[in-house]
Design a protein around this motif. Structure first.
Motif, PDB file in Angstrom:
ATOM      1  N   CYS A   1      -2.014  -2.785  -3.981  1.00 26.49           N
ATOM      2  CA  CYS A   1      -3.380  -2.614  -3.479  1.00 26.49           C
ATOM      3  C   CYS A   1      -4.196  -1.874  -4.543  1.00 26.49           C
ATOM      4  O   CYS A   1      -3.768  -0.838  -5.041  1.00 26.49           O
ATOM      5  CB  CYS A   1      -3.343  -1.820  -2.172  1.00 26.49           C
ATOM      6  SG  CYS A   1      -4.943  -1.158  -1.699  1.00 26.49           S
TER       7      CYS A   1
ATOM      8  N   HIS B   1       0.836  -1.201   0.000  1.00 24.64           N
ATOM      9  CA  HIS B   1       0.000   0.000   0.000  1.00 24.64           C
ATOM     10  C   HIS B   1       0.868   1.248   0.000  1.00 24.64           C
ATOM     11  O   HIS B   1       1.924   1.263   0.625  1.00 24.64           O
ATOM     12  CB  HIS B   1      -0.885   0.020   1.247  1.00 24.64           C
ATOM     13  CG  HIS B   1      -1.684  -1.233   1.421  1.00 24.64           C
ATOM     14  ND1 HIS B   1      -2.995  -1.335   1.054  1.00 24.64           N
ATOM     15  CD2 HIS B   1      -1.325  -2.470   1.889  1.00 24.64           C
ATOM     16  CE1 HIS B   1      -3.433  -2.560   1.302  1.00 24.64           C
ATOM     17  NE2 HIS B   1      -2.431  -3.277   1.806  1.00 24.64           N
TER      18      HIS B   1
ATOM     19  N   CYS C   1      -5.063   1.974  -3.188  1.00 19.25           N
ATOM     20  CA  CYS C   1      -4.106   3.071  -3.000  1.00 19.25           C
ATOM     21  C   CYS C   1      -2.830   2.923  -3.834  1.00 19.25           C
ATOM     22  O   CYS C   1      -2.034   3.843  -3.908  1.00 19.25           O
ATOM     23  CB  CYS C   1      -3.750   3.227  -1.525  1.00 19.25           C
ATOM     24  SG  CYS C   1      -2.810   1.852  -0.862  1.00 19.25           S
TER      25      CYS C   1
HETATM   26 ZN   LIG Z   1      -4.115   0.123  -0.005  1.00 21.01          ZN
END
Ligand SMILES: [Zn+2]
Length: 290
Positions: free
Chosen positions: A267, A240, A270
């Motif tokens: 991810c 992330h 993000c």
């Molecule tokens: Zn994330």
């Protein structure tokens, strides 16, 4: 009597007692800290990640950029000092200096910027060996003597009379044994007049109460690089960009993005890789227009 024309075995030439008392380098500095048990120390992951970029050509431009970052950090520390030579401590797996190692890349960058020459090839080893961390994990006087013995056991130096000032570099310092042995050999058998030793990081003991002070590497330059910036890996195999991403699951550890991409997926919320591809395409369009 030592024959000056034959390689010298450091095991025979080094007095462990003397080297544990004397430091033959003129100056030593550590760019930052290596916290061996921390998952959240970004600078520890940077030095570890850089060290593991072997062979360098498998890591393309990323390893070049980390090397460039360390090179600038070292030059900033050295100020205006002049160097004729750059030497690096060989890794455990090397018997002769190998060009595809990250510290070799760094040595070569430093040579270019300092107008110096790499003389690491005065050293060689009779055998590769398990990494030093497998010997013992303790700090203190006994650990230092053991490690001096360990470094010297199969290390050889070719006698020379190079003269001048040398910059000696190594990645992560533990007890500092490697620097002591190399600096001693450079002065005693290679004719080097002064040695400045620089470690990329110092291993921290006792929760930081180890007498090494507040050693902290400024990683802000890396943070502004899309591929080198700090990302957060969770225990489900995702990384992330946002430390507070709601999709983060379980324990978190940090790493440089290009290292994380090799072992985890981005991810979708993000860290979407579309963002990079989009940016890359835009950048090429922009360059094409120039
Ligand atoms: Zn994330």
């Amino acid at each position: 009597m030592i024959r000056r024309d034959l390689p010298i075995s450091l095991r025979a030439a080094v007095s462990v007692e003397e080297l544990s008392r004397e430091e033959y380098y003129d100056e030593i500095c550590f760019l930052g800290s290596f916290w061996p048990y921390s998952n959240r120390s970004f600078e520890s992951r940077v030095v570890k990640g850089y060290k593991e970029c072997v062979p360098v050509y498998d890591y393309g431009p990323y390893v070049m950029r980390v090397a460039d970052f360390y090179c600038k950090q070292i030059l900033r520390r050295l100020g205006q000092q002049h160097f004729d030579w750059v030497v690096r401590v060989m890794s455990s797996a090397e018997t002769v200096p190998e060009q595809y190692r990250p510290m070799s890349l760094l040595a070569s960058m430093l040579c270019t910027r300092l107008g110096a020459r790499d003389c690491t090839q005065v050293f060689f080893r009779s055998d590769s060996r398990p990494p030093m961390r497998t010997v013992d994990k303790l700090s203190g006087a006994e650990a230092l003597r053991n490690r001096i013995r360990y470094v010297a056991q199969d290390l050889f130096v070719r006698p020379a009379n190079l003269g001048g000032q040398a910059l000696l570099i190594d990645d992560i310092a533990n007890t500092g044994a490697s620097m002591r042995v190399y600096a001693f050999a450079l002065k005693a058998f290679v004719g080097i007049e002064s040695v400045v030793a620089v470690n990329l990081a110092a291993t921290r003991f006792a929760g930081g109460k180890d007498g090494r002070g507040a050693l902290s590497l400024d990683t802000s330059e890396l943070e502004s690089d899309f591929d080198l910036r700090c990302v957060f890996l969770d225990s489900c195999g995702a990384f992330h960009l946002a430390a507070d991403c709601p999709l983060i699951k379980g324990n978190v550890s940090v790493d440089m993005r290009f290292v994380a991409e090799r072992k985890a997926r981005a991810c979708p919320t993000c860290s979407s890789s579309h963002v990079r591809k989009g940016l890359g395409a835009l950048l090429s369009l922009w360059k094409a227009r120039l």
